[in-house]
Motif scaffolding. Structure first.
Motif, PDB file in Angstrom:
ATOM      1  N   HIS A  87       0.908  -0.987  -0.046  1.00  0.00           N
ATOM      2  CA  HIS A  87       0.163  -0.117  -0.037  1.00  0.00           C
ATOM      3  C   HIS A  87       0.852   1.486  -0.082  1.00  0.00           C
ATOM      4  O   HIS A  87       0.836   2.129   1.005  1.00  0.00           O
ATOM      5  CB  HIS A  87      -1.114   0.089   1.117  1.00  0.00           C
TER       6      HIS A  87
ATOM      7  N   GLU B 219      -8.119   5.770   1.423  1.00  0.00           N
ATOM      8  CA  GLU B 219      -7.588   4.936   2.496  1.00  0.00           C
ATOM      9  C   GLU B 219      -6.586   5.604   3.370  1.00  0.00           C
ATOM     10  O   GLU B 219      -6.547   5.134   4.574  1.00  0.00           O
ATOM     11  CB  GLU B 219      -6.776   3.882   1.980  1.00  0.00           C
TER      12      GLU B 219
ATOM     13  N   HIS C  36      -5.400   3.745  -5.218  1.00  0.00           N
ATOM     14  CA  HIS C  36      -4.595   2.629  -4.393  1.00  0.00           C
ATOM     15  C   HIS C  36      -3.767   3.474  -3.254  1.00  0.00           C
ATOM     16  O   HIS C  36      -2.900   4.022  -3.783  1.00  0.00           O
ATOM     17  CB  HIS C  36      -3.972   1.568  -5.069  1.00  0.00           C
TER      18      HIS C  36
ATOM     19  N   ASP D 252      -5.968  -2.978   3.938  1.00  0.00           N
ATOM     20  CA  ASP D 252      -7.358  -3.310   3.412  1.00  0.00           C
ATOM     21  C   ASP D 252      -8.149  -3.950   4.389  1.00  0.00           C
ATOM     22  O   ASP D 252      -9.315  -4.182   4.636  1.00  0.00           O
ATOM     23  CB  ASP D 252      -7.254  -4.155   2.212  1.00  0.00           C
TER      24      ASP D 252
HETATM   25 ZN   LIG Z   1      -6.416  -1.015  -0.274  1.00  0.00          ZN
END
Ligand SMILES: [Zn+2]
Length: 259
Positions: free
Chosen positions: A36, A166, A161, A45
């Motif tokens: 990541h 995130e 990503h 995740d």
């Molecule tokens: Zn992710």
């Protein structure tokens, strides 16, 4: 509810008590172990699926299954730490988890997807089979879809990503795990044909596998990030998290309605 909502922390007697007293509903967090970028852990995740599950479960008095830390991640094998499991194996694992719990009396299953579009494929296969063969209720809770009405108002760009979405979520829930000074922005390349962001009009919900060259380029330019983690904020992460927890509570409630 016991001190912990995690199944692995309970004795079998406590699980039995939950089956007797609660909604016969259970949450299954599914994630991945994959790169990541330079600033987020490879477990991101799974961690985001776990924290959503945990917060909603505490409020709704439902248990949570130990997370599945692995997903289908062949495209991220260019960087170390990534583990990829074949989707047909993952569909089988998910089905076996669901059928074990069904055997004990659980009837409603919420699969939280922490690994974006790539996990949806095998989760759908497992859910459909479980519904058909066991006659139970299963739903997939996908954070990108369930947050599509708010992400633009938070000033965030497309789903990528290790991007601002995130990163913000991790800043809010796992601040010690974020190395924001290591983050490198890598704005989305324009792609007129395919987008996997449900909040964008061009969303195609179509996973187009990346080529090894594309993934190598990604590692060179941004260390594995697509998007702009510099736009991440803890405040945005909190709004995003709270929104998703309330949507998850709606899903739990909706599952209790007989149809
Ligand atoms: Zn992710």
């Amino acid at each position: 509810m016991k001190d912990s909502i995690w199944l692995q922390d309970m004795t079998w007697e406590e699980v039995k008590q939950i089956l007797d007293e609660s909604l016969k509903t259970i949450i299954l967090p599914f994630g991945s172990t994959e790169q990541h970028g330079p600033h987020l852990p490879v477990g991101t995740d799974t961690m985001v699926a776990m924290t959503l599950a945990e917060d909603a479960a505490q409020k709704a008095n439902v248990p949570v299954v130990p997370p599945l830390w692995f997903g289908w991640s062949p495209h991220h094998m260019v960087l170390p730490g990534t583990i990829t499991i074949r989707p047909e194996i993952l569909a089988e694992i998910a089905f076996d988890i669901i059928s074990s719990l069904y055997h004990h009396g659980f009837e409603k299953f919420i699969l939280i997807n922490g690994h974006r579009i790539v996990n949806i494929t095998w989760m759908q296969i497992a859910c459909e089979r479980a519904k058909r063969e066991l006659g139970i209720k299963t739903v997939i809770f996908d954070p990108a879809y369930m947050s599509k009405t708010i992400t633009k108002s938070l000033g965030w760009g497309q789903v990528g990503h290790a991007e601002e979405i995130e990163t913000s979520h991790m800043m809010y829930r796992y601040p010690d795990r974020v190395k924001i000074d290591r983050a490198i922005d890598n704005p989305h390349p324009e792609n007129k044909l395919y987008s996997v962001d449900p909040s964008f009009e061009g969303d195609t919900l179509c996973y187009v596998p990346s080529s090894p060259k594309e993934m190598k380029d990604l590692t060179r330019t941004s260390g594995g990030t697509t998007g702009e983690p510099s736009k991440a904020t803890l405040k945005g992460g909190k709004q995003y998290h709270d929104h998703l927890v309330s949507r998850l509570l709606e899903v739990i409630q909706d599952l209790q309605v007989d149809r």
